[in-house]
Design a protein around this motif. Sequence first.
Motif, PDB file in Angstrom:
ATOM      1  N   ASP A   1       0.798  -1.226   0.000  1.00 54.58           N
ATOM      2  CA  ASP A   1       0.000   0.000   0.000  1.00 54.58           C
ATOM      3  C   ASP A   1       0.835   1.283   0.000  1.00 54.58           C
ATOM      4  O   ASP A   1       0.312   2.372   0.165  1.00 54.58           O
ATOM      5  CB  ASP A   1      -0.969   0.016   1.188  1.00 54.58           C
ATOM      6  CG  ASP A   1      -0.286   0.279   2.524  1.00 54.58           C
ATOM      7  OD1 ASP A   1       0.939   0.076   2.627  1.00 54.58           O
ATOM      8  OD2 ASP A   1      -0.990   0.690   3.462  1.00 54.58           O
ATOM      9  N   LEU A   2       2.146   1.182  -0.199  1.00 54.61           N
ATOM     10  CA  LEU A   2       2.998   2.371  -0.239  1.00 54.61           C
ATOM     11  C   LEU A   2       3.088   2.939  -1.652  1.00 54.61           C
ATOM     12  O   LEU A   2       3.171   2.201  -2.638  1.00 54.61           O
ATOM     13  CB  LEU A   2       4.399   2.062   0.280  1.00 54.61           C
ATOM     14  CG  LEU A   2       4.500   1.802   1.775  1.00 54.61           C
ATOM     15  CD1 LEU A   2       5.929   1.417   2.144  1.00 54.61           C
ATOM     16  CD2 LEU A   2       4.052   3.006   2.579  1.00 54.61           C
ATOM     17  N   TRP A   3       3.092   4.258  -1.720  1.00 54.29           N
ATOM     18  CA  TRP A   3       3.269   4.994  -2.972  1.00 54.29           C
ATOM     19  C   TRP A   3       4.345   6.044  -2.735  1.00 54.29           C
ATOM     20  O   TRP A   3       4.446   6.616  -1.649  1.00 54.29           O
ATOM     21  CB  TRP A   3       1.967   5.676  -3.385  1.00 54.29           C
ATOM     22  CG  TRP A   3       0.902   4.729  -3.837  1.00 54.29           C
ATOM     23  CD1 TRP A   3       0.204   3.838  -3.073  1.00 54.29           C
ATOM     24  CD2 TRP A   3       0.415   4.576  -5.158  1.00 54.29           C
ATOM     25  NE1 TRP A   3      -0.692   3.137  -3.831  1.00 54.29           N
ATOM     26  CE2 TRP A   3      -0.592   3.584  -5.135  1.00 54.29           C
ATOM     27  CE3 TRP A   3       0.697   5.186  -6.375  1.00 54.29           C
ATOM     28  CZ2 TRP A   3      -1.283   3.185  -6.257  1.00 54.29           C
ATOM     29  CZ3 TRP A   3       0.003   4.799  -7.509  1.00 54.29           C
ATOM     30  CH2 TRP A   3      -0.969   3.808  -7.451  1.00 54.29           C
ATOM     31  N   TYR A   4       5.168   6.288  -3.758  1.00 54.51           N
ATOM     32  CA  TYR A   4       6.221   7.299  -3.666  1.00 54.51           C
ATOM     33  C   TYR A   4       5.779   8.570  -4.379  1.00 54.51           C
ATOM     34  O   TYR A   4       5.316   8.519  -5.521  1.00 54.51           O
ATOM     35  CB  TYR A   4       7.518   6.799  -4.309  1.00 54.51           C
ATOM     36  CG  TYR A   4       8.166   5.655  -3.570  1.00 54.51           C
ATOM     37  CD1 TYR A   4       8.486   5.753  -2.222  1.00 54.51           C
ATOM     38  CD2 TYR A   4       8.482   4.482  -4.234  1.00 54.51           C
ATOM     39  CE1 TYR A   4       9.092   4.704  -1.552  1.00 54.51           C
ATOM     40  CE2 TYR A   4       9.090   3.429  -3.567  1.00 54.51           C
ATOM     41  CZ  TYR A   4       9.398   3.551  -2.230  1.00 54.51           C
ATOM     42  OH  TYR A   4       9.999   2.517  -1.565  1.00 54.51           O
ATOM     43  N   LEU A   5       5.958   9.696  -3.701  1.00 51.22           N
ATOM     44  CA  LEU A   5       5.744  10.991  -4.323  1.00 51.22           C
ATOM     45  C   LEU A   5       7.042  11.357  -5.029  1.00 51.22           C
ATOM     46  O   LEU A   5       8.117  11.339  -4.415  1.00 51.22           O
ATOM     47  CB  LEU A   5       5.397  12.046  -3.262  1.00 51.22           C
ATOM     48  CG  LEU A   5       5.212  13.478  -3.758  1.00 51.22           C
ATOM     49  CD1 LEU A   5       4.050  13.559  -4.762  1.00 51.22           C
ATOM     50  CD2 LEU A   5       4.972  14.413  -2.582  1.00 51.22           C
ATOM     51  N   LEU A   6       6.963  11.660  -6.316  1.00 47.93           N
ATOM     52  CA  LEU A   6       8.153  11.987  -7.086  1.00 47.93           C
ATOM     53  C   LEU A   6       8.688  13.361  -6.682  1.00 47.93           C
ATOM     54  O   LEU A   6       7.925  14.257  -6.343  1.00 47.93           O
ATOM     55  CB  LEU A   6       7.834  11.962  -8.579  1.00 47.93           C
ATOM     56  CG  LEU A   6       7.337  10.612  -9.115  1.00 47.93           C
ATOM     57  CD1 LEU A   6       6.944  10.736 -10.578  1.00 47.93           C
ATOM     58  CD2 LEU A   6       8.395   9.541  -8.937  1.00 47.93           C
TER      59      LEU A   6
END
Length: 128
Positions: free
Chosen positions: A100-105
């Motif tokens: 469920d992790l997402w990276y903000l660019l």
Amino acid sequence: MMYLSMRRTAAAGAAILLAGSGALLAAAPAGAHSAQPTRGDVSAEPAAKPAAPKGKVVSRLPLSIREQPKSASTFLGALKPGTVVELSCKKHGQKVDGNDLWYLLAVKPGYVSARYVENLSQVPLCKK
């Protein structure tokens, strides 16, 4: 006797040279700064900004960049497999294959699923 006198003269000269070099080492020109900043030294250089965390796209197909950390969010673009990209932070969002992790660019707006990005350095949690 002359030999002894020459030795004394040489020893005395060496002592003067050594004493003089010590004085030169101890003296510093007016206004010179030491190599190491001291406590309270306001002229010290600021610490270098740490490098942004990076990640490598490990998907087989281009990885979608989304406006929000969910796959139904607006599509903003894509990253090619193998691309190394700077990451700003990580945030919990929709699960993708159990992650469920997402990276903000960091360089462009948008999120990418952490499921398809191998982080190459520690990524902090987003503050918002």
